[in-house]
Design a protein around this motif. Structure first.
Motif, mmCIF file in Angstrom:
data_model
loop_
_atom_site.group_PDB
_atom_site.id
_atom_site.type_symbol
_atom_site.label_atom_id
_atom_site.label_comp_id
_atom_site.label_asym_id
_atom_site.label_seq_id
_atom_site.Cartn_x
_atom_site.Cartn_y
_atom_site.Cartn_z
ATOM 1 N N ARG A 57 -3.516 6.262 8.267
ATOM 2 C CA ARG A 57 -3.550 6.424 6.803
ATOM 3 C C ARG A 57 -2.447 7.347 6.288
ATOM 4 O O ARG A 57 -2.313 7.551 5.092
ATOM 5 C CB ARG A 57 -4.925 6.942 6.362
ATOM 6 C CG ARG A 57 -6.021 5.911 6.614
ATOM 7 C CD ARG A 57 -7.288 6.282 5.888
ATOM 8 N NE ARG A 57 -7.053 6.425 4.467
ATOM 9 C CZ ARG A 57 -7.756 7.212 3.671
ATOM 10 N NH1 ARG A 57 -8.738 7.929 4.170
ATOM 11 N NH2 ARG A 57 -7.491 7.279 2.392
ATOM 12 N N PRO B 180 0.801 -1.232 0.000
ATOM 13 C CA PRO B 180 0.000 0.000 0.000
ATOM 14 C C PRO B 180 0.835 1.284 0.000
ATOM 15 O O PRO B 180 0.461 2.275 -0.637
ATOM 16 C CB PRO B 180 -0.833 -0.127 1.279
ATOM 17 C CG PRO B 180 -1.004 -1.609 1.438
ATOM 18 C CD PRO B 180 0.320 -2.194 1.010
ATOM 19 N N GLU C 79 -8.769 -0.760 -4.161
ATOM 20 C CA GLU C 79 -8.616 0.206 -3.064
ATOM 21 C C GLU C 79 -7.791 1.415 -3.476
ATOM 22 O O GLU C 79 -8.036 2.529 -3.017
ATOM 23 C CB GLU C 79 -7.931 -0.468 -1.866
ATOM 24 C CG GLU C 79 -8.837 -1.428 -1.107
ATOM 25 C CD GLU C 79 -8.042 -2.325 -0.159
ATOM 26 O OE1 GLU C 79 -6.908 -1.959 0.226
ATOM 27 O OE2 GLU C 79 -8.566 -3.416 0.171
ATOM 28 N N HIS C 80 -6.799 1.200 -4.332
ATOM 29 C CA HIS C 80 -5.901 2.289 -4.713
ATOM 30 C C HIS C 80 -6.261 2.890 -6.060
ATOM 31 O O HIS C 80 -5.513 3.704 -6.591
ATOM 32 C CB HIS C 80 -4.448 1.815 -4.693
ATOM 33 C CG HIS C 80 -3.963 1.514 -3.302
ATOM 34 N ND1 HIS C 80 -3.362 2.449 -2.507
ATOM 35 C CD2 HIS C 80 -4.063 0.399 -2.558
ATOM 36 C CE1 HIS C 80 -3.082 1.913 -1.334
ATOM 37 N NE2 HIS C 80 -3.505 0.669 -1.344
ATOM 38 N N ASP C 81 -7.395 2.459 -6.603
ATOM 39 C CA ASP C 81 -7.908 3.040 -7.836
ATOM 40 C C ASP C 81 -6.892 2.922 -8.981
ATOM 41 O O ASP C 81 -6.671 3.867 -9.733
ATOM 42 C CB ASP C 81 -8.273 4.516 -7.583
ATOM 43 C CG ASP C 81 -9.329 4.999 -8.566
ATOM 44 O OD1 ASP C 81 -10.005 4.138 -9.167
ATOM 45 O OD2 ASP C 81 -9.464 6.224 -8.753
ATOM 46 N N GLN D 150 -7.759 -6.863 -5.114
ATOM 47 C CA GLN D 150 -8.440 -5.998 -4.131
ATOM 48 C C GLN D 150 -7.654 -4.708 -3.901
ATOM 49 O O GLN D 150 -8.237 -3.621 -3.817
ATOM 50 C CB GLN D 150 -8.573 -6.710 -2.783
ATOM 51 C CG GLN D 150 -9.711 -7.717 -2.734
ATOM 52 C CD GLN D 150 -9.668 -8.533 -1.444
ATOM 53 O OE1 GLN D 150 -8.904 -8.217 -0.524
ATOM 54 N NE2 GLN D 150 -10.466 -9.573 -1.400
ATOM 55 N N LEU D 151 -6.324 -4.854 -3.780
ATOM 56 C CA LEU D 151 -5.496 -3.661 -3.571
ATOM 57 C C LEU D 151 -5.661 -2.680 -4.734
ATOM 58 O O LEU D 151 -5.692 -1.464 -4.534
ATOM 59 C CB LEU D 151 -4.014 -4.040 -3.439
ATOM 60 C CG LEU D 151 -3.576 -4.682 -2.125
ATOM 61 C CD1 LEU D 151 -2.079 -5.016 -2.188
ATOM 62 C CD2 LEU D 151 -3.851 -3.753 -0.947
#
Lengths: 297, 240
Positions: B33, A92, A128-130, A124-125
């Motif tokens: 985050r 991420p 989530e990170h577009d 999935q990642l």
């Protein structure tokens, strides 16, 4: 001829290659994270590699007038090594960075359960990170691996237009065309696909969602195969605009979905006097926020 | 924008300030985050020089550096009851940062300079930056935090490295206060070495030598012209 090589491992190439690529029209590349030949044995080894893709290799490419982007992932082969799998936890941080235009290469090597787990997690990642996804298809049992790949993409809920399924051939292209995913072809001196077979596939399937790359790496490969495919298209009667679509506009459209391309003036000498700005319009958030056109990302 | 953010990021326009506020709010909802918000700052808030005459942000931090400093200041206050957690994350942001993110962490250190616990984590980051040949990182390392905390040997080596890789000495905070005869000797020796190789000496060298007249006298009398600095190491990155 302006060229965006959407899959090439420049870390394994020389400065002579960069010079020859520039001379042939290459102005931008995407380097997906992959296996290095020598197996890695720790997460730290991946992190140094990712840092190199984002740092040193981008800088090196820039010295030769080529914009360098990358895709970041745990590759299928090393997804089988428990010493490497923990790299999924640091992905991420890397997927949030400028110039990271996709998750990749993910997919199958030997079709193991561990590979499938890492693949699913990274789809999935990507959501989530577009980010779009670059999927490697296996060299062995390719048709079955491609079929399973398309099933997992469908189950993930990712829109097919955000997925590029790579290393295709005559036996796997149709199922990918029917899925709505982008179709990638690696043009190699001996294996995978050659430029003349590629032209025949373009004749049969058209130019939409078609991606041509050299996938040049540390093995026997040729970073000029994109240009040679463009020439083969011209020799077969395709027009310059067709070549520009396959070798520049298609990869820009695919990776542009990330909003993180670093190209702005890189394709200014494009074919047919095409307006490169029009091609990128709205694709790059990065570009929109720059006060000048010369900032390096 | 809060007063603290405005102080950290004085050059952001209204739109960028609003975007920064949104990021600070996202951070407040879940401070963990920061690991993905921090890298995204340039494309989500603003990017570019604060001063057009200073494109690399050598003298005045660039817009994205200012916004990242504001985010780090906000995080520090969110985790004020657990400073070790903050310094650990700060080190992680540097470790996993690309060159722009690393530069922003270095630029922010001065604003975050709150005590010994902080120095134990942040001084190694400055030292790491000075081991690179990346002009952006070297320049940021020699800013106010480095001027305040680097020991004399490291600080002098940093100044010499600036001359070597082509970082203007404008980037060196407290140059006038910290320059000493030992630094002048090192600079004079470096210039003699270049003269012996038939190469020009960096014009900025005189900013040190002029203050210690004796040490650079032979360079003047030898007629060694100040000229373009030796920046080849910076542009090719080959020298280590």
């Amino acid at each position: 001829m302006r060229i965006f090589d959407p899959h090439i491992h420049m870390t394994s190439r020389t400065t002579d290659d960069y010079e020859a690529m520039y001379a042939a029209g290459v102005r931008a590349v995407t380097e997906p994270a992959f296996w290095l030949g020598q197996p890695r044995t720790s997460v730290g080894s991946f992190c140094d590699y990712f840092d190199g893709l984002l740092g040193w290799e981008r800088f090196r490419a820039g010295q030769f007038g080529i914009r360098h982007h990358c895709a970041i992932a745990l590759n299928p082969k090393e997804a089988n090594d428990p010493r490497c799998v923990e790299v999924l936890d640091v992905l991420p941080r890397y997927l949030a960075k400028d110039g990271v235009v996709a998750v990749g290469e993910v997919g199958f090597d030997s079709m193991t359960a561990d590979e499938e787990k890492a693949f699913t997690h990274q789809l999935q990642l990507a959501a989530e990170h577009d980010l779009p996804v670059l999927v490697h298809t296996p060299h062995r049992d390719k048709a079955a691996g491609t079929r399973r790949t398309l099933d997992l993409v469908a189950e993930s809920g990712l829109p097919p237009e955000r997925v590029l399924v790579d290393h295709l051939n005559e036996l796997t292209v149709r199922m990918v065309a029917e899925s709505g995913c982008w179709m990638g072809f690696s043009i190699y001196p001996d294996t995978k696909m050659d430029e003349h077979r590629m032209v025949a596939i373009l004749r049969e399937y058209g130019l939409e969602k078609m991606i041509v790359n050299s996938a040049a790496d540390w093995g026997r490969s040729d970073p000029l195969k994109t240009a040679k495919t463009g020439q083969a298209m011209l020799d077969d009667g395709f027009g310059a605009a067709d070549v520009d679509r396959v070798l520049w506009r298609n990869p820009v459209e695919f990776y542009g979905q990330s909003g993180r391309l670093l190209i702005d003036d890189a394709g200014a000498d494009g074919a047919d006097g095409a307006d490169p700005a029009a091609t990128f319009q709205g694709n790059s958030v990065l570009r929109g926020q720059r006060p000048t056109g010369t900032e390096e990302g | 924008m809060s007063t603290r953010e405005a102080r950290s990021a004085p050059d952001l326009d209204a739109t960028a300030s609003r975007r920064l506020d949104e990021l600070v709010q996202e951070l407040a909802d879940d401070p963990r985050r920061i690991s993905t918000i921090f890298p995204a700052v340039a494309r989500r808030v603003a990017r570019g020089p604060a001063d057009p005459d200073d494109p690399d942000g050598v003298k005045r931090p660039r817009l994205e550096d200012q916004a990242r400093t504001a985010l780090l200041a906000a995080l520090a206050s969110m985790w004020a009851d657990d400073p070790e957690r903050f310094t650990h994350e700060l080190a992680q942001l540097y470790r996993y940062g690309d060159a722009d993110e690393k530069r922003a962490v270095l630029r922010a250190l001065s604003a975050l300079d709150t005590g010994a616990g902080m120095s134990a984590v942040s001084l190694p980051l400055v030292e790491d930056a000075l081991r690179t040949n990346d002009v952006r990182l070297v320049a940021a390392a020699m800013g106010p935090y480095g001027a305040r905390h680097l020991d004399p040997d490291s600080w002098r080596q940093g100044v010499l490295k600036c001359l070597f890789v082509g970082v203007p000495l404008d980037a060196v905070a407290e140059l006038g206060a910290r320059a000493d005869t030992e630094l002048a000797r090192m600079v004079a020796d470096y210039c003699r070495e270049r003269a012996a190789a038939g190469r020009s000496m960096p014009a900025d060298a005189w900013r040190v030598l002029d203050r210690f007249g004796e040490l650079g006298r032979d360079l003047r009398t030898a007629g060694t012209a100040p000229g373009v600095s030796g920046t080849e190491a910076a542009t090719t990155g080959r020298e280590t």
